[in-house]
Design a protein around this motif. Structure first.
Motif, PDB file in Angstrom:
ATOM      1  N   VAL A 193       3.529  -1.241   3.632  1.00 20.15           N
ATOM      2  CA  VAL A 193       3.410   0.057   3.525  1.00 20.15           C
ATOM      3  C   VAL A 193       4.128   1.562   3.415  1.00 20.15           C
ATOM      4  N   ARG A 194       4.018   1.725   2.643  1.00 20.93           N
ATOM      5  CA  ARG A 194       5.056   2.819   1.759  1.00 20.93           C
ATOM      6  C   ARG A 194       4.827   3.933   1.836  1.00 20.93           C
ATOM      7  N   PHE A 195       5.600   5.144   1.855  1.00 22.22           N
ATOM      8  CA  PHE A 195       4.828   6.553   1.466  1.00 22.22           C
ATOM      9  C   PHE A 195       5.909   7.247   0.186  1.00 22.22           C
ATOM     10  N   ILE A 213      -3.221   6.512   9.164  1.00 19.11           N
ATOM     11  CA  ILE A 213      -3.326   6.260   8.325  1.00 19.11           C
ATOM     12  C   ILE A 213      -2.393   5.208   7.917  1.00 19.11           C
ATOM     13  N   ARG A 214      -1.276   5.253   8.915  1.00 22.11           N
ATOM     14  CA  ARG A 214      -0.539   3.585   8.217  1.00 22.11           C
ATOM     15  C   ARG A 214      -0.884   2.354   9.313  1.00 22.11           C
ATOM     16  N   THR A 215      -1.629   2.586  10.273  1.00 20.49           N
ATOM     17  CA  THR A 215      -2.404   1.976  10.992  1.00 20.49           C
ATOM     18  C   THR A 215      -3.541   1.121  10.390  1.00 20.49           C
ATOM     19  N   GLN A 216      -4.029   1.892   9.818  1.00 20.45           N
ATOM     20  CA  GLN A 216      -5.058   1.431   9.157  1.00 20.45           C
ATOM     21  C   GLN A 216      -4.828   0.685   7.559  1.00 20.45           C
ATOM     22  N   ALA A 217      -3.652   1.381   7.418  1.00 20.76           N
ATOM     23  CA  ALA A 217      -3.365   0.601   6.008  1.00 20.76           C
ATOM     24  C   ALA A 217      -2.724  -0.758   5.924  1.00 20.76           C
ATOM     25  N   GLU A 244       0.396  16.401  10.894  1.00 19.23           N
ATOM     26  CA  GLU A 244       1.030  15.492  12.057  1.00 19.23           C
ATOM     27  C   GLU A 244       0.754  14.599  11.622  1.00 19.23           C
ATOM     28  N   ARG A 245       2.103  14.054  12.629  1.00 20.09           N
ATOM     29  CA  ARG A 245       2.527  12.556  13.324  1.00 20.09           C
ATOM     30  C   ARG A 245       1.134  11.906  13.711  1.00 20.09           C
ATOM     31  N   ILE A 250       1.173  -1.684  -0.192  1.00 18.27           N
ATOM     32  CA  ILE A 250       0.156  -0.100  -0.016  1.00 18.27           C
ATOM     33  C   ILE A 250       0.541   1.818  -0.105  1.00 18.27           C
ATOM     34  N   VAL A 251       0.853   2.230  -0.639  1.00 17.88           N
ATOM     35  CA  VAL A 251       1.067   3.445  -0.810  1.00 17.88           C
ATOM     36  C   VAL A 251       0.610   4.317  -0.321  1.00 17.88           C
TER      37      VAL A 251
END
Length: 294
Positions: free
Chosen positions: A84-86, A59-63, A52-53, A37-38
């Motif tokens: 998970v990647r940004f 969103i990272r947790t949801q991903a 914000e952190r 997931i990007v």
């Protein structure tokens, strides 16, 4: 075809289709499957979204939750993982993940609104198909609703334009790894200028296809066969519509002659094929050191 399989995953029907195709390919060639997931980086988010952190954590947790749910649904015999990647773009993030995991193919689903069993390119697919150095597999709509399959056969569309040899090599490698037969379909009749004698074009296409068949037969492991199938029709669309397809098979095509070496560029022939294809398509980048490269 060696290396892992990277799937561009989203918690949507298209993401489920991509995961299903990724699982099919990974099972067939014994590869590791990575669902990716990007998420957008801070600089690409809307100004209305606070950088914000806490937001990043949410969103990272949801991903990760989406990935966990998706990984559980994959065939249990697969070696699989979620990541998970940004990145500034979904396509850019997938290419980076593909390079990180030494992927042999990146898999994505169709854009929303596509007809069941057919392809519809969205912005992510279009970007990948004009920039990726790694083959890209396109999953048609509804693939996840089909029965689980391994590859029963590999079809490759062969022509005479730059990149043809690279496509054949990839198709032979995939068929060999999956231990299935190879079908060659000639695109030579559609690679020549219009107005030439139809009979002569067909004859040239048949002769070329059988020459390629001989090369493929030599490269395939013992016990695996290769055949040429004529695709009747005056247009690419007619030819593809006239072919029969086995449940679970894929077709490989090459990049446009406009593609830079080791990059994808979806050509007009492949784009026309997509309109009629009921099976996944894998688009192969041009290799370096081909005749015609500069």
């Amino acid at each position: 075809m060696t290396g892992s399989v990277v799937v561009g995953y989203t918690a949507t029907d298209a993401g489920a289709d991509a995961a299903a195709l990724g699982a099919r390919l990974a099972r067939s060639i014994g590869a590791t499957l990575h669902l990716v997931i990007v998420l957008p980086t801070e600089g690409t988010r809307s100004a209305a979204v606070p950088p914000e952190r806490a937001y990043e954590d949410v969103i990272r947790t949801q991903a990760r939750k989406w990935l966990q749910d998706a990984v559980v649904r994959l065939p249990q015999e697969l070696v699989r993982s979620g990541h998970v990647r940004f990145s500034e773009s979904f396509a850019e993030g997938l290419i980076a993940a593909g390079e990180e995991f030494d992927a042999s193919v990146i898999v994505i689903g169709t854009a929303g609104g596509g007809l069941f069993g057919r392809h519809r390119l969205g912005s992510v697919a279009s970007e990948l198909l004009h920039s990726s150095p790694i083959p890209v597999a396109l999953a048609p709509s509804g693939l996840a609703q089909q029965d689980d399959h391994v590859l029963p056969r590999v079809t490759v569309a062969v022509g005479t334009r730059p990149g043809a040899e690279g496509v054949l090599d990839q198709a032979v490698a995939l068929a060999g790894a999956a231990e299935v037969s190879l079908r060659l379909v000639s695109l030579v009749p559609f690679d020549v200028p219009p107005g030439l004698d139809t009979g002569a074009i067909r004859l040239a296409g048949s002769e070329h296809a059988h020459r390629v068949l001989a090369v493929a037969a030599e490269q395939l492991p013992d016990g695996l066969g290769a055949v040429v199938e004529e695709a009747p029709g005056e247009t690419v669309e007619d030819a593809v519509a006239g072919l029969s397809w086995l449940p679970g098979e894929v077709v490989l095509v090459g990049s446009s002659r406009l593609a830079q070496p080791r990059r994808l560029f979806l050509g007009s022939t492949a784009a026309k094929m997509l309109h009629e294809l009921p099976v996944p398509m894998i688009v192969v980048p041009r290799t370096r050191n081909e005749a015609g490269d500069r």
